[in-house]
Design an enzyme around this catalytic site. Structure first.
Site: not given
Length: 831
Positions: A359, A375, A587, A589, A591, A781-782
């Protein structure tokens, strides 16, 4: 074929359209049923009429013998009674039924009693007459609409352009299976009135298509195409090119709109003037208007609301221009003679949904401040100036859409002595409340919520209060409802849980080196501090049951979803950058795992391959991984990610220093569940595990290969020497390092491989690596919404649900399930 359509209980095609309010609407007596006909008339309900209609249905299939067949007479009587009982049970006190309800029940009754041929013939007849009625109604509506006017944006009125509406509906439904243009037309026209605003026509078209999504998933593409028409009108008018355009007309208009957009956005200081250095005519010709047809409504609405460049709330960036703008921004530092070709290469990958950048990259690529990284990982120091400096860094990074992971372990615990003031520390929790509120306050102008995750090691004295931060009860001043929390767990704690031993909590100012240790070194030092505490040499500590603390953690995880469980030792033992520092956290999320220090804010740059786009049908007619396409996609994706590092706008200097030195990137995947659907493989099956193993090995292989090829072209990252890469230890090899520190019972992993890793290992050692880290399990997600597939490696939890995000609420249907039911002839109104 005869049916209820022709019986006395329904209207014929020639009956007048008298509405209910003009019909005989005397009050229904108790227990009395009435039927609403399609023209609005009310007639009494009659079992006899249903019986006659069913008899005629049998006659149409079985011929005149059905009239004297005792079996048919008995069947008709039984079916009639079933239907009658259903309605009298449903409306015991009397009431009204619609003719369609009766027809539905007849259809169901025939199916349930095994009269499939009669039912099939009945359904076909019913559909044939439905289409005839629709055509007549559309024709009638068209005549009425000729007298309607629409209100234009400038307030003037003009005749309603019915032909354009009809063409738009036809174009929107083109190429899609099981969508009905007449149905969309009919429902849309119901909502139009004299003087209707132009924008309300578009809204009506979209709303009509959206309401049909749960019956037929392909209507999401119809709705998206209506939205695309609205966007075209908005953008083309702003760019002074045309009042509107159909999709077919965009073949000529897209190149013109592209050049006009770039020049306009540069003049408005929304894009970098460097974009004007590209060959805009060449890039405009490379745009593929047909890719606009790939969007679902959720994906295009998300882009419209949050991604497309706008001025004074007018979106003047069209979808394919958006992808080309992002591609140009990522190619801006390529060699002058390759810039345009690289931009087209990047565009083709993005616009096809084969790969999607993260994003922040989509938001800011090509802009004056291209903050493209996803991130940022920070370590918060144990002093007031450093703590508020870290919070300020959070705000600056969040402003430009960066996700945050904060390591709070160095900050002293509640009750610890503060030498400067001779006071006592309030611990970590009050500062985390400030972090939480900062994340809420700084959200990049509503484009994306500010997001942060706080990490704390399990031996920290504040861990018990930390794990309760997301509770909905207690003192709200010591709660953080808007941020994530994660427990950074050393293996020693889990050993204590398994052996049901005690666990000791410390304040980091008294045991400062624990933060920097992992594995055996941590275990030795930790037990040494426990002995010191037992001997009275450490004053601030607490001994608790490891198992009880674990229960508390799991209870909070069940209740609130937090704290996330992350493991310190495995992240460090397998880190390729052990020589450069310690990994203190993940971070936002979880990952990625990168080393941080007071001088370095770790940065990761993310993007993901759409696995669902990388399957091919083999000679046996089976879907398999397209390894050749994966290699091509990964090579281009790694180049795009590496470009981010040099192009990126860094809001804080520590991030720039770290990113340029280590050059970490994170290539993830999305659409894993979609790929399994295409393979007809259940998520919870050995075959799915095998596919996961195979697909990720292939992606890993080609990602490392692409990075080492970039190293040959551009040079290795600065801190390459001393890394696991330089020692010939690849991620697939580092699992052996973990085996050396963990008991076999704590590590169960299949280490078999299918690729030629030995050759790649030698290439890495001889050519180096461009990036210290290469892969990540990104949450996507997005961007998964944009691509219209499942997120990351997540399974599909529901087949029909409403998804809510900043763009609104969207009905989402599992299209693979619907298509499977269609193939079995089971997708109907009942289902």
């Amino acid at each position: 074929m005869h049916s209820i359509e022709e019986s006395n209980i329904t209207e014929t095609q020639t009956e007048s359209n008298t509405p209910i309010q003009d019909a005989d609407v005397t009050t229904t007596a108790p227990g009395q049923l009435r039927v609403i006909k399609r023209n609005g008339m009310l007639v009494p309900y009659s079992d006899t009429k249903i019986s006659i209609a069913i008899t005629k249905a049998f006659l149409a299939v079985e011929g005149s013998t059905a009239a004297v067949s005792s079996r048919v007479h008995e069947k008709v009587a039984s079916l009639t009674q079933q239907i009658s009982d259903t309605f009298h049970r449903r409306l015991a006190s009397g009431g009204t039924l619609h003719i369609e309800e009766i027809q539905d029940q007849v259809e169901l009754a025939l199916m349930r009693t095994g009269e499939h041929k009669v039912a099939r013939s009945y359904v076909l007849y019913r559909e044939e007459h439905r289409q005839k009625r629709a055509a007549l109604e559309a024709s009638s509506a068209q005549n009425e609409l000729h007298n309607l006017e629409t209100t234009l944006e400038n307030g003037e009125r003009a005749p309603l352009d019915y032909e354009r509406i009809n063409n738009l509906i036809t174009e929107a439904c083109e190429g899609l299976q099981d969508v009905d243009p007449l149905r969309v037309q009919k429902e849309t026209l119901k909502n139009l009135y004299d003087g209707v605003m132009q924008k309300d026509i578009s809204a009506s078209l979209m709303m009509t298509a959206r309401t049909l999504v749960e019956q037929e998933p392909n209507y999401t593409f119809v709705a998206a195409r209506f939205l695309a028409d609205q966007l075209r009108g908005e953008a083309l008018q702003y760019l002074a090119l045309a009042p509107s355009a159909t999709h077919k007309e965009m073949t000529e208009l897209y190149p013109l709109a592209f050049t006009a957009f770039i020049n306009k956005a540069i003049s408005l200081e929304l894009l970098s003037p460097e974009l004007a250095q590209f060959d805009l005519i060449k890039l405009g010709k490379a745009i593929k208007p047909e890719q606009d047809m790939l969007f679902s409504f959720l994906s295009l609405q998300t882009l419209y609301d949050r991604y497309f460049i706008h001025s004074e709330d007018i979106r003047f960036e069209l979808p394919q221009i958006f992808f080309m703008r992002v591609a140009m921004g990522l190619a801006i530092n390529e060699e002058p003679n390759q810039k345009n070709e690289r931009a087209i290469e990047f565009y083709n990958l993005l616009s096809s949904f084969d790969y999607m950048s993260s994003t922040p990259t989509l938001f800011n690529s090509g802009s004056l401040r291209p903050q493209l990284s996803s991130c940022y990982l920070t370590t918060v120091p144990d002093d007031l100036e450093g703590i508020y400096g870290a919070i300020q860094d959070n705000a600056m990074l969040s402003k430009w859409a960066g996700g945050l992971g904060n390591d709070w372990t160095p900050v002293r615990a509640l009750g610890a002595h503060i030498k400067g003031t001779n006071g006592r520390s309030q611990g970590v929790v009050p500062f985390l409340k400030v972090v939480n509120d900062t994340a809420v306050a700084v959200n990049q102008g509503g484009k994306r919520k500010g997001a942060v995750c706080a990490y704390l090691e399990t031996w920290h004295m504040d861990i018990e209060e930390f794990i309760e931060l997301r509770k909905n009860t207690g003192d709200d001043r010591r709660r953080t409802h808007d941020m994530n929390t994660a427990n950074w767990i050393p293996d020693l704690f889990m050993k204590r849980v398994f052996s049901d031993d005690d666990w000791t909590l410390f304040s980091p100012n008294e045991v400062p080196d624990l933060h920097e240790l992992f594995g055996d070194a941590f275990e030795k030092r930790y037990t040494h501090y426990e002995k010191m505490a037992a001997d009275g040499k450490i004053k601030l500590f607490k001994t608790i049951s490891a198992k009880e603390l674990w229960r508390k953690i799991l209870s909070m995880l069940f209740e609130t979803g937090h704290p996330w469980i992350t493991f310190k030792d495995v992240c460090n033992i397998r880190s390729p950058q052990q020589h450069a520092g310690v990994v203190h956290s993940s971070n936002l999320c979880t990952e990625i795992t990168l080393n941080t220090s007071p001088d370095e804010i770790a940065v990761c740059n993310l993007g993901s391959i759409n696995l669902a786009q990388h399957l091919i049908t083999n000679d046996d007619g089976k879907k398999v991984l397209d390894e050749k396409k994966i290699e091509s996609t990964v090579r281009t994706a790694i180049r795009m990610l590496d470009n981010v590092i040099d192009i990126n706008y860094y809001a804080v200097p520590q991030a720039r220093r770290s990113n340029l030195q280590h050059r970490p990137i994170g290539l993830g995947i999305l659409g894993f569940q979609d790929a399994l659907y295409q393979l007809n493989t259940p998520y919870a099956s050995p075959e799915a595990v095998e596919f996961a193993d195979r697909s990720t090995e292939i992606i890993s292989y080609y990602a490392i290969k692409a990075s080492t090829e970039l190293a040959k072209e551009r040079g290795s990252y600065t801190s390459y020497e001393g890394s696991l890469w330089s020692k010939g230890i690849l991620p697939i090899d580092s699992i052996k390092l973990l085996r050396q520190t963990r008991d076999e019972k704590y590590l169960d992993m299949d280490s078999n491989s299918t690729m030629d890793w030995s050759e790649l290992r030698q290439t890495v050692q001889s050519q180096g690596m461009r990036n210290s880290n290469v892969m990540a399990i990104a949450p996507t997600a997005t961007i998964a919404n944009i691509c219209g597939v499942s997120q990351s490696i997540e399974p599909t939890y529901q087949n029909l649900y409403v998804k809510s995000n900043l763009s609104g609420e969207f009905t989402v249907v599992n299209p693979y399930l619907v298509n499977a039911l269609k193939a079995e002839g089971l997708w109907d109104n009942v289902m």
